[in-house]
Design a protein around this motif. Structure first.
Motif, PDB file in Angstrom:
ATOM      1  N   MET A   1       0.816  -1.196   0.000  1.00  0.00           N
ATOM      2  CA  MET A   1       0.000   0.000   0.000  1.00  0.00           C
ATOM      3  C   MET A   1       0.858   1.258   0.000  1.00  0.00           C
ATOM      4  O   MET A   1       0.526   2.235  -0.625  1.00  0.00           O
ATOM      5  CB  MET A   1      -0.918  -0.018   1.216  1.00  0.00           C
ATOM      6  N   ILE A   2       1.967   1.223   0.667  1.00  0.00           N
ATOM      7  CA  ILE A   2       2.834   2.393   0.740  1.00  0.00           C
ATOM      8  C   ILE A   2       3.425   2.710  -0.623  1.00  0.00           C
ATOM      9  O   ILE A   2       3.559   3.861  -0.997  1.00  0.00           O
ATOM     10  CB  ILE A   2       3.948   2.181   1.797  1.00  0.00           C
ATOM     11  N   GLN A   3       3.741   1.685  -1.414  1.00  0.00           N
ATOM     12  CA  GLN A   3       4.328   1.918  -2.724  1.00  0.00           C
ATOM     13  C   GLN A   3       3.324   2.525  -3.690  1.00  0.00           C
ATOM     14  O   GLN A   3       3.693   3.286  -4.569  1.00  0.00           O
ATOM     15  CB  GLN A   3       4.859   0.601  -3.294  1.00  0.00           C
ATOM     16  N   VAL A   4       2.059   2.241  -3.542  1.00  0.00           N
ATOM     17  CA  VAL A   4       1.051   2.746  -4.467  1.00  0.00           C
ATOM     18  C   VAL A   4       0.812   4.234  -4.270  1.00  0.00           C
ATOM     19  O   VAL A   4       0.773   5.003  -5.220  1.00  0.00           O
ATOM     20  CB  VAL A   4      -0.280   1.962  -4.294  1.00  0.00           C
ATOM     21  N   ILE A   5       0.660   4.698  -3.037  1.00  0.00           N
ATOM     22  CA  ILE A   5       0.348   6.102  -2.797  1.00  0.00           C
ATOM     23  C   ILE A   5       1.555   6.929  -2.380  1.00  0.00           C
ATOM     24  O   ILE A   5       1.475   8.133  -2.286  1.00  0.00           O
ATOM     25  CB  ILE A   5      -0.770   6.245  -1.739  1.00  0.00           C
ATOM     26  N   GLY A   6       2.693   6.317  -2.134  1.00  0.00           N
ATOM     27  CA  GLY A   6       3.903   7.041  -1.765  1.00  0.00           C
ATOM     28  C   GLY A   6       3.916   7.397  -0.292  1.00  0.00           C
ATOM     29  O   GLY A   6       2.922   7.290   0.419  1.00  0.00           O
ATOM     30  N   THR A   7       5.074   7.838   0.179  1.00  0.00           N
ATOM     31  CA  THR A   7       5.219   8.127   1.603  1.00  0.00           C
ATOM     32  C   THR A   7       4.446   9.381   2.012  1.00  0.00           C
ATOM     33  O   THR A   7       3.874   9.423   3.093  1.00  0.00           O
ATOM     34  CB  THR A   7       6.702   8.284   1.969  1.00  0.00           C
ATOM     35  N   HIS A   8       4.421  10.394   1.134  1.00  0.00           N
ATOM     36  CA  HIS A   8       3.688  11.617   1.462  1.00  0.00           C
ATOM     37  C   HIS A   8       2.186  11.342   1.497  1.00  0.00           C
ATOM     38  O   HIS A   8       1.474  11.850   2.364  1.00  0.00           O
ATOM     39  CB  HIS A   8       4.002  12.740   0.476  1.00  0.00           C
ATOM     40  N   GLY A   9       1.707  10.563   0.559  1.00  0.00           N
ATOM     41  CA  GLY A   9       0.295  10.215   0.535  1.00  0.00           C
ATOM     42  C   GLY A   9      -0.097   9.374   1.740  1.00  0.00           C
ATOM     43  O   GLY A   9      -1.183   9.534   2.291  1.00  0.00           O
ATOM     44  N   PHE A  10       0.803   8.478   2.164  1.00  0.00           N
ATOM     45  CA  PHE A  10       0.534   7.643   3.332  1.00  0.00           C
ATOM     46  C   PHE A  10       0.452   8.505   4.592  1.00  0.00           C
ATOM     47  O   PHE A  10      -0.442   8.319   5.425  1.00  0.00           O
ATOM     48  CB  PHE A  10       1.627   6.574   3.473  1.00  0.00           C
ATOM     49  N   ARG A  11       1.350   9.457   4.720  1.00  0.00           N
ATOM     50  CA  ARG A  11       1.323  10.356   5.872  1.00  0.00           C
ATOM     51  C   ARG A  11       0.047  11.196   5.869  1.00  0.00           C
ATOM     52  O   ARG A  11      -0.555  11.435   6.919  1.00  0.00           O
ATOM     53  CB  ARG A  11       2.542  11.271   5.864  1.00  0.00           C
ATOM     54  N   LEU A  12      -0.364  11.653   4.703  1.00  0.00           N
ATOM     55  CA  LEU A  12      -1.586  12.428   4.591  1.00  0.00           C
ATOM     56  C   LEU A  12      -2.804  11.584   4.954  1.00  0.00           C
ATOM     57  O   LEU A  12      -3.710  12.056   5.635  1.00  0.00           O
ATOM     58  CB  LEU A  12      -1.729  12.988   3.173  1.00  0.00           C
ATOM     59  N   LEU A  13      -2.815  10.332   4.536  1.00  0.00           N
ATOM     60  CA  LEU A  13      -3.909   9.427   4.861  1.00  0.00           C
ATOM     61  C   LEU A  13      -3.998   9.183   6.364  1.00  0.00           C
ATOM     62  O   LEU A  13      -5.084   9.240   6.955  1.00  0.00           O
ATOM     63  CB  LEU A  13      -3.729   8.099   4.120  1.00  0.00           C
ATOM     64  N   ILE A  14      -2.869   8.940   7.005  1.00  0.00           N
ATOM     65  CA  ILE A  14      -2.848   8.732   8.456  1.00  0.00           C
ATOM     66  C   ILE A  14      -3.315   9.994   9.188  1.00  0.00           C
ATOM     67  O   ILE A  14      -4.102   9.927  10.136  1.00  0.00           O
ATOM     68  CB  ILE A  14      -1.438   8.308   8.930  1.00  0.00           C
ATOM     69  N   ALA A  15      -2.848  11.166   8.738  1.00  0.00           N
ATOM     70  CA  ALA A  15      -3.253  12.426   9.381  1.00  0.00           C
ATOM     71  C   ALA A  15      -4.750  12.643   9.220  1.00  0.00           C
ATOM     72  O   ALA A  15      -5.426  13.063  10.166  1.00  0.00           O
ATOM     73  CB  ALA A  15      -2.464  13.588   8.782  1.00  0.00           C
ATOM     74  N   ALA A  16      -5.298  12.345   8.054  1.00  0.00           N
ATOM     75  CA  ALA A  16      -6.733  12.514   7.826  1.00  0.00           C
ATOM     76  C   ALA A  16      -7.534  11.559   8.704  1.00  0.00           C
ATOM     77  O   ALA A  16      -8.586  11.934   9.242  1.00  0.00           O
ATOM     78  CB  ALA A  16      -7.060  12.289   6.352  1.00  0.00           C
ATOM     79  N   LEU A  17      -7.065  10.345   8.856  1.00  0.00           N
ATOM     80  CA  LEU A  17      -7.759   9.395   9.721  1.00  0.00           C
ATOM     81  C   LEU A  17      -7.731   9.842  11.173  1.00  0.00           C
ATOM     82  O   LEU A  17      -8.724   9.725  11.893  1.00  0.00           O
ATOM     83  CB  LEU A  17      -7.151   7.998   9.577  1.00  0.00           C
ATOM     84  N   LEU A  18      -6.595  10.347  11.629  1.00  0.00           N
ATOM     85  CA  LEU A  18      -6.497  10.819  13.014  1.00  0.00           C
ATOM     86  C   LEU A  18      -7.406  12.026  13.258  1.00  0.00           C
ATOM     87  O   LEU A  18      -8.088  12.094  14.281  1.00  0.00           O
ATOM     88  CB  LEU A  18      -5.049  11.165  13.358  1.00  0.00           C
ATOM     89  N   VAL A  19      -7.426  12.967  12.337  1.00  0.00           N
ATOM     90  CA  VAL A  19      -8.271  14.150  12.496  1.00  0.00           C
ATOM     91  C   VAL A  19      -9.736  13.762  12.405  1.00  0.00           C
ATOM     92  O   VAL A  19     -10.574  14.246  13.170  1.00  0.00           O
ATOM     93  CB  VAL A  19      -7.911  15.220  11.447  1.00  0.00           C
ATOM     94  N   GLY A  20     -10.067  12.875  11.490  1.00  0.00           N
ATOM     95  CA  GLY A  20     -11.459  12.460  11.313  1.00  0.00           C
ATOM     96  C   GLY A  20     -12.023  11.694  12.490  1.00  0.00           C
ATOM     97  O   GLY A  20     -13.207  11.794  12.808  1.00  0.00           O
ATOM     98  N   THR A  21     -11.197  10.932  13.181  1.00  0.00           N
ATOM     99  CA  THR A  21     -11.684  10.151  14.312  1.00  0.00           C
ATOM    100  C   THR A  21     -11.616  10.904  15.632  1.00  0.00           C
ATOM    101  O   THR A  21     -12.252  10.501  16.596  1.00  0.00           O
ATOM    102  CB  THR A  21     -10.881   8.839  14.448  1.00  0.00           C
ATOM    103  N   SER A  22     -10.880  12.006  15.682  1.00  0.00           N
ATOM    104  CA  SER A  22     -10.715  12.698  16.960  1.00  0.00           C
ATOM    105  C   SER A  22     -11.645  13.894  17.125  1.00  0.00           C
ATOM    106  O   SER A  22     -11.602  14.551  18.155  1.00  0.00           O
ATOM    107  CB  SER A  22      -9.261  13.158  17.122  1.00  0.00           C
TER     108      SER A  22
END
Length: 90
Positions: A1-22
């Protein structure tokens, strides 16, 4: 999954999940004036699209091949000497 969206995209996805759940509920409401503004924005966008379509209608038909481009007519302008003393000049 990391190779498909790249490291920046993965970090953005994690940040969006954290903000969305908090987040918590806002306990807010939309008054009738807000709905009126939203409706005006939507109607204005439709009117703008219709106006743009009207202005570019012939160009759209030419691109689609439905109508041929009209030949340009050249008008030669002749400069005339018009003035109060034009008949007295030599």
């Amino acid at each position: 999954m990391i190779q498909v969206i790249g490291t920046h995209g993965f970090r953005l996805l994690i940040a969006a999940l954290l903000v969305g759940t908090s987040t918590t509920s806002a306990l807010a409401y939309l008054d009738p004036g807000t709905g009126s503004i939203i409706l005006q924005v939507m109607l204005g966008g439709v009117a703008g699209l219709l106006l743009a379509g009207k202005l570019y209608w012939h160009r759209i038909l030419t691109v689609l091949g439905i109508r041929r481009e009209a030949p340009e007519t050249h008008v030669h302008s002749v400069q005339q000497d018009v003035g109060p003393d034009a008949s007295t000049r030599k």
